[in-house]
Design a protein around this motif. Structure first.
Motif: not given
Lengths: 168, 291
Positions: A1, A18-19, A21, A61-62, A64-65
């Motif tokens: 994404m 998304p996975r 890091l 922390t990802l 995407v976050m």
């Protein structure tokens, strides 16, 4: 994404899983290898960078976050070819030996001094409790941060080494 | 290199949005807040949710405030916020004591009270704090809110009362005027999980213990507490002898398991000694003899 975030003041947009890091995103996707990838278990603190101006462990922390947020890495400490006082302090007081923990130490130390301009030794030791160093025994790291606190105005600062030396 | 299994990611914009997403993927979706418990589990493939719902944008769940005769703590309140809160420091020193020894300052910048309780690790410190204070937990679903006692919240290791399409939104702690409280932990190294921890509050009426709460973690204490010790102390003199007798009940009632953090008898010893210390400190603080 697709993610878009500000990294060291520059907006970046990338297409990632998304996975992924955050530590691998800054190192492998953006090429900012100053942030180190250490224990992978949120214990050692070598991967500490700032997320929205707060130090976090980027191995836990990802990426995407961080989308829509701002990230600051160790590469952003030196400004205009001049080292940040915490970097200068680590040079002056021999705050590193192998240097693996140093990027995380520097980012934690910079944040501490931004919030407490004159921390005592206990405050410094508590602040770096999430950053593990296997070389120095911490004595010189505490001295380095004290040095930075005492030279916050930038006195005695030297020119930063050439960029390729910093990121080598 | 530890990499989570693939998952879908959604960033929630409201609690209702979270509940809608959860309802669409019953059993497959997990909420992620700070992620410092869940992501390590996912990296080890001990957890493999098919969808993560990121609630870090729900900043309206980050609060600590007085609400009637209780202190209300939003689920997104981070450990750093619990540590620095003047309100909690005034009413319940147990939070400050505990937060100083939960993980490290960098992890505390990310981890949240809601995430810690929902992770339901058998060694979780905040679970012992919530149990000691007989807090309540507010759980929201599409049909409304319900309140669960902290002592009924944990239904086993990594299992809670939160259903598939529900979300923990708030923790509530009764205000107990004059109460003293404390927390102590023994850990192998700074920032580690507890070998054993104990927490307590004590409310005095003169020299008599009017009310008391005990919390224990990492020692297999049912519901993270020891009701036998609480019942033995309530209405009794706040004496060293009574405290020691209650601490012995903690030693006897807990069910620790030997592991890399220590053998069973050592953990029982810690349950007794740490209970004795936190009760003693709580009494001293209730009397105003100790800060």
């Amino acid at each position: 994404m697709q993610v878009t975030m500000t990294v060291n003041g520059n907006e970046v947009t990338e297409d990632i899983e998304p996975r992924l890091l955050l530590v691998h995103f800054v190192r492998d996707v953006l090429g900012l290898t100053g942030t180190h990838w250490g224990c992978d278990t949120s214990n050692c603190g070598a991967c500490v960078l700032w997320l929205d101006d707060v130090p976090v462990k980027s191995c836990t922390t990802l990426a995407v976050m961080a989308s829509g947020r701002s990230v600051r890495t160790v590469e952003d400490l030196a400004q205009g070819g001049v080292l940040d006082p915490v970097q200068e302090g680590f040079m002056q007081e021999h705050g590193l030996q192998c240097g693996f923990c140093t990027p995380g130490m520097l980012m934690t130390a910079r944040w501490l001094l931004d919030h407490d301009a004159d921390p005592d030794e206990n405050t410094i030791r508590e602040a770096i409790a999430g950053n593990v160093c296997r070389c120095t025994g911490y004595e010189n790291i505490v001295r380095s941060i004290r040095w930075a606190a005492a030279h916050a105005d930038g006195a005695e600062q030297q020119a930063a080494p050439a960029t390729d030396e910093v990121t080598a | 290199m530890q990499v989570p299994a693939p998952f879908d990611y959604e960033r929630a914009t409201s609690v209702d949005h979270v509940l809608t997403l959860l309802a669409e993927r019953p059993g497959d979706a997990r909420i992620v807040a700070g992620g410092h418990s869940l992501l390590p589990m996912m990296k080890l493939r001990l957890a493999q949710p098919e969808m993560l719902i990121d609630i870090n944008d729900l900043t309206d769940l980050d609060y600590i405030r007085v609400d009637g005769d209780e202190i209300a703590i939003g689920a997104m309140t981070r450990h750093a916020g619990l540590l620095s809160s003047a309100l909690l420091g005034e009413h319940y020193r147990i939070f400050r004591d505990a937060e100083r020894v939960i993980a490290d300052p960098i992890v505390r910048n990310r981890g949240t009270i809601g995430g810690s309780l929902c992770q339901a690790d058998p060694s979780e410190d905040l679970s012992a704090v919530a149990s000691a204070l007989r807090a309540t937990v507010v759980i929201q679903s599409a049909t409304g809110r319900r309140t669960v006692d902290a002592r009924d919240f944990h239904q086993g290791p990594y299992e809670t009362a939160v259903g598939d399409a529900e979300m923990l939104v708030e923790v509530r702690v009764p205000i107990r005027p004059g109460a003293g409280s404390a927390y102590e932990k023994v850990e192998r190294r700074a920032g580690d999980w507890a070998v054993a921890s104990a927490g307590a509050f004590v409310q005095l009426d003169g020299d008599t213990i009017k009310d008391v709460g005990l919390g224990l973690t990492a020692v297999g204490a049912p519901h993270f507490t020891c009701v036998e010790a609480e019942e033995a102390l309530r209405g009794q003199a706040a004496s060293a002898e009574n405290v020691a007798a209650a601490a012995q009940l903690c030693h006897d009632a807990c069910q620790p398991q030997a592991d890399q953090r220590g053998p069973e008898d050592y953990k029982r010893h810690l349950a007794r000694e740490l209970s004795r210390r936190v009760l003693t400190t709580s009494i001293a603080r209730a009397r105003g003899e100790q800060s």
